[in-house]
Design a protein around this motif. Structure first.
Motif, PDB file in Angstrom:
ATOM      1  N   UNK A 116     -38.556 -23.266  36.629  1.00 22.12           N
ATOM      2  CA  UNK A 116     -39.001 -21.867  36.713  1.00 22.12           C
ATOM      3  C   UNK A 116     -37.835 -20.915  36.422  1.00 22.12           C
ATOM      4  N   UNK A 117     -36.636 -21.239  36.932  1.00 22.86           N
ATOM      5  CA  UNK A 117     -35.471 -20.407  36.644  1.00 22.86           C
ATOM      6  C   UNK A 117     -35.103 -20.492  35.158  1.00 22.86           C
ATOM      7  N   UNK A 118     -35.272 -21.650  34.554  1.00 24.69           N
ATOM      8  CA  UNK A 118     -34.990 -21.812  33.128  1.00 24.69           C
ATOM      9  C   UNK A 118     -35.924 -20.939  32.292  1.00 24.69           C
ATOM     10  N   UNK A 119     -37.207 -20.930  32.646  1.00 20.52           N
ATOM     11  CA  UNK A 119     -38.182 -20.101  31.937  1.00 20.52           C
ATOM     12  C   UNK A 119     -37.875 -18.622  32.132  1.00 20.52           C
ATOM     13  N   UNK A 120     -37.531 -18.241  33.366  1.00 19.37           N
ATOM     14  CA  UNK A 120     -37.184 -16.854  33.652  1.00 19.37           C
ATOM     15  C   UNK A 120     -35.956 -16.437  32.843  1.00 19.37           C
ATOM     16  N   UNK A 121     -34.942 -17.313  32.786  1.00 16.49           N
ATOM     17  CA  UNK A 121     -33.725 -17.012  32.024  1.00 16.49           C
ATOM     18  C   UNK A 121     -34.051 -16.824  30.549  1.00 16.49           C
ATOM     19  N   UNK A 122     -34.900 -17.686  30.005  1.00 12.08           N
ATOM     20  CA  UNK A 122     -35.256 -17.598  28.600  1.00 12.08           C
ATOM     21  C   UNK A 122     -35.900 -16.250  28.273  1.00 12.08           C
ATOM     22  N   UNK A 123     -36.842 -15.817  29.120  1.00  7.96           N
ATOM     23  CA  UNK A 123     -37.495 -14.513  28.913  1.00  7.96           C
ATOM     24  C   UNK A 123     -36.467 -13.396  29.054  1.00  7.96           C
ATOM     25  N   UNK A 124     -35.619 -13.478  30.085  1.00 11.56           N
ATOM     26  CA  UNK A 124     -34.616 -12.443  30.337  1.00 11.56           C
ATOM     27  C   UNK A 124     -33.633 -12.319  29.170  1.00 11.56           C
ATOM     28  N   UNK A 125     -33.145 -13.441  28.658  1.00 11.59           N
ATOM     29  CA  UNK A 125     -32.143 -13.389  27.596  1.00 11.59           C
ATOM     30  C   UNK A 125     -32.768 -12.919  26.282  1.00 11.59           C
ATOM     31  N   UNK A 126     -34.025 -13.218  26.046  1.00 15.71           N
ATOM     32  CA  UNK A 126     -34.702 -12.713  24.840  1.00 15.71           C
ATOM     33  C   UNK A 126     -34.822 -11.197  24.906  1.00 15.71           C
ATOM     34  N   UNK A 127     -35.179 -10.664  26.074  1.00 16.86           N
ATOM     35  CA  UNK A 127     -35.271  -9.205  26.242  1.00 16.86           C
ATOM     36  C   UNK A 127     -33.901  -8.559  26.039  1.00 16.86           C
ATOM     37  N   UNK A 128     -32.866  -9.136  26.639  1.00 14.14           N
ATOM     38  CA  UNK A 128     -31.509  -8.589  26.496  1.00 14.14           C
ATOM     39  C   UNK A 128     -31.066  -8.636  25.034  1.00 14.14           C
ATOM     40  N   UNK A 129     -31.355  -9.744  24.340  1.00 14.48           N
ATOM     41  CA  UNK A 129     -30.945  -9.859  22.938  1.00 14.48           C
ATOM     42  C   UNK A 129     -31.677  -8.862  22.050  1.00 14.48           C
ATOM     43  N   UNK A 130     -32.951  -8.586  22.361  1.00 13.34           N
ATOM     44  CA  UNK A 130     -33.692  -7.596  21.578  1.00 13.34           C
ATOM     45  C   UNK A 130     -33.101  -6.200  21.767  1.00 13.34           C
ATOM     46  N   UNK A 131     -32.819  -5.853  23.026  1.00 13.30           N
ATOM     47  CA  UNK A 131     -32.192  -4.552  23.303  1.00 13.30           C
ATOM     48  C   UNK A 131     -30.826  -4.450  22.639  1.00 13.30           C
ATOM     49  N   UNK A 132     -30.046  -5.517  22.770  1.00 13.00           N
ATOM     50  CA  UNK A 132     -28.694  -5.526  22.214  1.00 13.00           C
ATOM     51  C   UNK A 132     -28.732  -5.476  20.683  1.00 13.00           C
ATOM     52  N   UNK A 133     -29.628  -6.247  20.074  1.00  9.54           N
ATOM     53  CA  UNK A 133     -29.689  -6.310  18.619  1.00  9.54           C
ATOM     54  C   UNK A 133     -30.169  -5.034  17.975  1.00  9.54           C
ATOM     55  N   UNK A 134     -31.067  -4.316  18.649  1.00  4.69           N
ATOM     56  CA  UNK A 134     -31.638  -3.099  18.059  1.00  4.69           C
ATOM     57  C   UNK A 134     -30.971  -1.810  18.509  1.00  4.69           C
ATOM     58  N   UNK A 135     -30.305  -1.823  19.661  1.00  2.00           N
ATOM     59  CA  UNK A 135     -29.691  -0.595  20.168  1.00  2.00           C
ATOM     60  C   UNK A 135     -28.167  -0.654  20.203  1.00  2.00           C
ATOM     61  N   UNK A 136     -27.622  -1.700  20.819  1.00  2.00           N
ATOM     62  CA  UNK A 136     -26.172  -1.763  21.035  1.00  2.00           C
ATOM     63  C   UNK A 136     -25.438  -2.180  19.762  1.00  2.00           C
ATOM     64  N   UNK A 137     -25.902  -3.233  19.106  1.00  2.00           N
ATOM     65  CA  UNK A 137     -25.211  -3.778  17.931  1.00  2.00           C
ATOM     66  C   UNK A 137     -24.989  -2.732  16.839  1.00  2.00           C
ATOM     67  N   UNK A 138     -26.043  -2.003  16.401  1.00  2.00           N
ATOM     68  CA  UNK A 138     -25.803  -1.015  15.336  1.00  2.00           C
ATOM     69  C   UNK A 138     -24.813   0.073  15.747  1.00  2.00           C
ATOM     70  N   UNK A 139     -24.844   0.481  17.025  1.00  2.00           N
ATOM     71  CA  UNK A 139     -23.941   1.549  17.463  1.00  2.00           C
ATOM     72  C   UNK A 139     -22.503   1.061  17.591  1.00  2.00           C
ATOM     73  N   UNK A 140     -22.316  -0.111  18.216  1.00  2.00           N
ATOM     74  CA  UNK A 140     -20.952  -0.626  18.445  1.00  2.00           C
ATOM     75  C   UNK A 140     -20.299  -1.029  17.133  1.00  2.00           C
ATOM     76  N   UNK A 141     -20.988  -1.884  16.365  1.00  2.00           N
ATOM     77  CA  UNK A 141     -20.418  -2.365  15.103  1.00  2.00           C
ATOM     78  C   UNK A 141     -20.357  -1.223  14.086  1.00  2.00           C
TER      79      UNK A 141
END
Length: 199
Positions: A116-141
């Motif tokens: 259950x923690x593995x599944x929760x982590x997978x969902x959490x990291x996908x959400x973080x990567x989407x936010x990071x890829x679309x918001x943080x990455x373009x601004x930082x890089x």
């Protein structure tokens, strides 16, 4: 064998880069007209600056992603929070597939503890990567190389479509170099037009 040879060549280039730079500059100055040589050296200098700033931005982006994963995993009391963050941060240096690799490795680590923690982590990291890829990455890089976020996404997408992973890595610094060269050219043309109008 190719990987070992590539590593050896890279080490030799790094070890004698000052001499190679001097030799390259002398060749350019010897075989090109002074105006053309200066233009080419200016473009090379601009490309070097763009590539350096790009890799600095990528490293900063990896640190941000790793920190976000560590903090989120700590908040939700997931085991190995620090290690999960380090894996995510290091893998962020690999465009596109790095995030998937870190998500898969982290999920496998947590699967040994709790499905259950593995599944929760997978969902959490996908959400973080989407936010990071679309918001943080373009601004930082984009901010580190002087390229607006929209053009970072365009360069990333077009480079990846044309040349795969190497296109994703090279597309952004090349786009930043072209963006700066175009900006300089536009400024020079505007100055000429202003001088013509004043005359």
């Amino acid at each position: 064998i190719n990987s070992i040879l590539s590593l050896m060549v890279a080490l030799y280039i790094l070890g004698s880069k000052e001499r190679l730079l001097l030799q390259g500059k002398r060749l350019i100055m010897a075989y090109l007209k002074p105006s053309h040589a200066q233009t080419l050296l200016d473009i090379i200098r601009l490309m070097n600056e763009s590539f350096t700033n790009f890799f600095v931005g990528m490293t900063l982006e990896g640190i941000i992603l790793g920190s976000l994963v560590t903090v989120a995993a700590s908040i939700f009391n997931l085991p190995y929070a620090g290690m999960l963050g380090v894996i995510a941060g290091v893998m962020a240096l690999i465009p596109i597939i790095g995030g998937y690799i870190s998500a898969a490795v982290g999920t496998l680590m947590l699967l040994a503890v709790s499905p259950s923690q593995a599944l929760f982590y997978l969902v959490m990291v996908i959400i973080i990567m989407q936010l990071e890829g679309n918001l943080i990455y373009p601004r930082v890089v984009g901010g580190s190389i002087g390229l607006p976020g929209l053009w970072v996404l365009v360069a990333f997408t077009v480079g990846g479509g044309l040349m795969g992973i190497s296109g994703m890595i090279l597309g952004i610094p090349l786009a930043a170099t072209l963006y700066k060269l175009l900006g300089r050219d536009v400024l020079m043309r505007e100055k000429r037009q202003t001088l013509t109008i004043l005359e």
